[in-house]
Scaffold this motif. Structure first.
Motif, PDB file in Angstrom:
ATOM      1  N   ARG A 137       3.789  -0.854   4.296  1.00 35.47           N
ATOM      2  CA  ARG A 137       2.458  -1.201   4.799  1.00 35.47           C
ATOM      3  C   ARG A 137       1.792  -1.978   3.675  1.00 35.47           C
TER       4      ARG A 137
ATOM      5  N   LYS B 125      -8.689   0.288  -8.228  1.00 33.59           N
ATOM      6  CA  LYS B 125      -9.232   0.866  -9.466  1.00 33.59           C
ATOM      7  C   LYS B 125      -8.222   0.814 -10.610  1.00 33.59           C
TER       8      LYS B 125
ATOM      9  N   ASN C   3     -13.093   5.748  -3.085  1.00 27.91           N
ATOM     10  CA  ASN C   3     -12.544   5.073  -4.245  1.00 27.91           C
ATOM     11  C   ASN C   3     -11.183   4.477  -3.868  1.00 27.91           C
ATOM     12  N   ASP C   4     -11.056   3.181  -3.971  1.00 25.35           N
ATOM     13  CA  ASP C   4      -9.801   2.520  -3.628  1.00 25.35           C
ATOM     14  C   ASP C   4      -8.909   2.519  -4.870  1.00 25.35           C
ATOM     15  N   ALA C   5      -7.988   3.485  -4.917  1.00 23.54           N
ATOM     16  CA  ALA C   5      -7.197   3.692  -6.137  1.00 23.54           C
ATOM     17  C   ALA C   5      -6.327   2.478  -6.475  1.00 23.54           C
ATOM     18  N   LEU C   6      -5.857   1.767  -5.439  1.00 26.92           N
ATOM     19  CA  LEU C   6      -5.021   0.584  -5.690  1.00 26.92           C
ATOM     20  C   LEU C   6      -5.809  -0.447  -6.498  1.00 26.92           C
TER      21      LEU C   6
ATOM     22  N   LEU D  35       7.453   9.314   3.308  1.00 32.74           N
ATOM     23  CA  LEU D  35       6.634   8.348   2.582  1.00 32.74           C
ATOM     24  C   LEU D  35       7.131   8.298   1.150  1.00 32.74           C
TER      25      LEU D  35
ATOM     26  N   ARG E 291      -1.597  -4.852   2.541  1.00 30.77           N
ATOM     27  CA  ARG E 291      -2.838  -5.510   2.930  1.00 30.77           C
ATOM     28  C   ARG E 291      -2.824  -6.919   2.374  1.00 30.77           C
TER      29      ARG E 291
ATOM     30  N   MET F 108       0.830  -1.212   0.000  1.00 31.47           N
ATOM     31  CA  MET F 108       0.000   0.000   0.000  1.00 31.47           C
ATOM     32  C   MET F 108       0.858   1.253   0.000  1.00 31.47           C
ATOM     33  N   MET F 109       2.006   1.194   0.644  1.00 29.43           N
ATOM     34  CA  MET F 109       2.919   2.329   0.692  1.00 29.43           C
ATOM     35  C   MET F 109       4.243   1.873   1.299  1.00 29.43           C
TER      36      MET F 109
ATOM     37  N   LYS G 194       2.637   1.538 -11.426  1.00 25.24           N
ATOM     38  CA  LYS G 194       1.352   1.282 -12.081  1.00 25.24           C
ATOM     39  C   LYS G 194       1.345  -0.116 -12.670  1.00 25.24           C
TER      40      LYS G 194
END
Lengths: 279, 337
Positions: free
Chosen positions: B261, B121, B116-119, B81, B263, B69-70, B87
């Motif tokens: 981080r 989308k 909106n979950d950009a990851l 960060l 998921r 995620m980051m 992409k």
């Protein structure tokens, strides 16, 4: 345009730390990026995800009032991996914050009414946000009454503010500690919150009650509020459940069909009474 | 009106190669021992033939098991960060079953509604689904009971149906589908009057979805959750194989200075899923977690997101180590008094 990663936190500097009890701390947090700070807005009742990078995120309410610009505050107990790491941070250190998330106390609809806050222990922080919001716009409300209890004198949080409210003529503050939790110097009540509330018997006329505390306190306080004449739709609370994302996607904080993070955390007891017992 | 074409099975290898030359990664079902899994392929010859259902769905193309995620770097009192993951390159997933293609609507509803979950989308935008209709089904399949069918076009960009030994009817359903055709127009021919229906598996309707959705809101306190879940061992396999399960956990890892981080897939079947730091757990026993699984898919999601969180692929029943059969359990719930 590139879409923002909704999981990327703001970087926050710890501006001050108050040791509330041996294991509860309050952080004041300022935005490191001033532009982000200027754009940031929240309303009473909302929460966020606070992170220590490398340890993870933890969910707490924003404990300061939206009437106070330039910072947010959070109050937490040292309990798990993240809160232990947070507790070891010092003034000047950087942590992360995502939010504000969730719905709000409809404080605008309460203009002209009296407010009764009933809370215990570490459940004062979410209501403290509303208390200061009301006190900073004091002309909008009639009586403001706070009934706050803790196991012992040592466990009371925001002691400096309790002293301040005690001295104000426009707040009625009743503090209590469980029997055996008092000190020689203790001048407040001794007894459990429901009992003390029943004795104080605040009026329910044109009054909104905000109730937040451990499950056993809620269970025993609800009948007292009912006896005092409060209807469930005039009693508000804020629920908590384990959360990860804070935005209705990770799937764990639901109570029945509602996500605490997205549809709550603020509910009336008229709503809570319709929910299955999953909180 | 859907654009219908045909494509020869013997042309699929050419199609794969042309899509790859166009910069796309092609994922397709590949047989690995007893399992059939979506993997990146370099030609059609690697694609498994003769499977009813892939062992895992193609969900992973959109929602990786573990996803960064980051990244961050921590120093004494500062944190920086870093840019998120690069992409994703465009992906074509070939051989998705119509039920799995329908499950994308569920994932979309969760990940694209409100926040909106950009990851997600980014991957969703860059993924093309070429589904293949089901000519065969097994006793675990129940797509028709939850609004689908072996030839459903929902969620697919192109749907292929084998209409004779070497010819697929190709329904070109979306702009992404048209884009695939435009890469290799010569491989596609105009379709005649052939219809797909007689080439589809027969999957009988097994229960009344409307009756189930009506029943569940009042069934929270029923004993059925306990009796059905007595043998559940809480392993989470059902969530792992489910194309419509979307719940995730967030964790950090660091070497002390640089970290990330991420998921990863999680399951409502795990006790820790809802465990509070205080030790309190709103769903502390397995029957409450089993109830959550059924309620979430068949009551809460229809009510809140207007999608049914189950597409009837049958994977949870096929994979369950203690043989809990969701179809049988749902039938029992519908019929319970």
């Amino acid at each position: 345009m590139e879409e923002k990663n909704v999981y990327q936190p703001y970087l926050m500097r710890i501006a001050s730390i108050i040791d509330e009890t041996p294991d509860v701390k309050t952080f004041r947090l300022e935005f490191i990026n001033e532009e982000e700070g200027k754009q940031f807005n929240f309303l009473a009742g909302q929460f966020g995800e606070y992170s220590v990078f490398g340890e993870g995120e933890s969910t707490f309410c924003i404990a300061s009032s939206p009437t106070r610009d330039g910072y947010i505050e959070c109050t937490f107990r040292k309990m798990g991996r993240v809160t232990k790491a947070l507790a070891s941070k010092e003034v000047g250190d950087t942590i992360g914050f995502r939010g504000p998330y969730g719905n709000t106390f409809p404080i605008d609809r309460w203009k002209g009414k009296s407010l009764l806050f009933v809370t215990g222990g570490i459940a004062l922080p979410p209501l403290r946000c509303v208390i200061w919001n009301a006190l900073d716009t004091r002309e909008n409300f009639k009586d403001v009454t706070v009934v706050y209890g803790a196991r012992s004198v040592q466990d009371l949080v925001y002691k400096h503010e309790l002293d301040e409210w005690e001295k104000r003529s426009d707040v009625k503050l009743i503090t209590t500690v469980d029997p055996g939790g008092e000190t020689k110097e203790w001048k407040g009540e001794i007894g459990f919150v429901p009992t003390v509330l029943e004795k104080a018997a605040p009026s329910s006329a044109d009054t909104i009650a905000l109730l937040c505390g451990p499950p056993i306190m809620i269970k025993l306080t609800m009948p007292v509020l009912t006896k005092l004449g409060f209807s469930p739709d005039n009693i508000f609370t804020t629920l908590e459940n384990r959360m990860k994302c804070g935005i209705g996607k990770c799937g764990r904080c639901n109570v029945g069909k509602y996500f605490v993070c997205k549809d709550g955390p603020v509910f009336t007891f008229a709503q809570v009474n319709q929910l299955p017992p999953e909180y | 009106m859907t654009d219908k074409k045909t494509i020869k099975k013997s042309s699929l290898d050419d199609l794969f190669k042309k899509m790859m030359a166009d910069g796309k990664r092609v994922l397709a079902p590949v047989r690995k021992g007893e399992t059939v899994l979506f993997q990146e392929v370099d030609g059609y010859s690697a694609v498994a033939a003769d499977y009813v259902q892939t062992t895992l769905s193609a969900k992973e193309a959109l929602l990786p098991r573990c996803e960064e995620m980051m990244r961050f770097t921590t120093a004494q009192s500062t944190v920086s960060l870093e840019e998120g993951p690069a992409k994703p390159s465009p992906v074509v997933v070939f051989g998705v079953r119509p039920c799995d293609a329908r499950s994308i609507a569920v994932v979309n509803a969760v990940y694209l509604k409100d926040y909106n979950d950009a990851l997600y989308k980014e991957k969703s935008d860059s993924t093309t689904i070429i589904a293949v209709s089901c000519a065969k089904s097994d006793e675990y399949c129940f797509c028709t009971s939850v609004g689908g069918s072996p030839g459903s076009t929902e969620g697919s960009d192109i749907l292929l149906t084998l209409i004779d030994g070497d010819t697929y009817l190709a329904e070109i359903l979306t702009d992404k589908g048209k884009a695939v055709v435009s890469i290799a127009p010569a491989l596609f021919a105009a379709a005649g009057s052939e219809v797909k229906e007689k080439h589809l598996a027969d999957v009988p309707v097994q229960f009344d979805l409307g009756a189930l959705e009506k029943k569940l809101p009042g069934a929270f306190d029923g004993a059925v959750w306990i009796t059905q879940s007595l043998r559940c061992i809480g392993c989470g396999t059902c969530s792992y194989v489910c194309p419509a399960c979307t719940c995730f956990d967030i964790q950090d890892e660091t070497d002390g200075t640089r970290g990330m981080r991420f998921r990863c897939w999680d399951s409502c079947g795990f006790g820790q899923f809802t465990l509070h730091t205080s030790g309190h757990n709103p769903r502390e026993v397995q029957s409450q977690r089993w109830r959550q699984r059924i309620m979430h898919k068949f009551s809460y999601q229809p009510d809140q997101l207007q999608v049914v969180g189950c597409v009837g692929c049958g994977r949870c029943s096929r994979a369950c180590p203690v043989d809990m059969n969701i179809l049988q359990h749902i039938k029992d719930i519908v019929e319970a008094r």
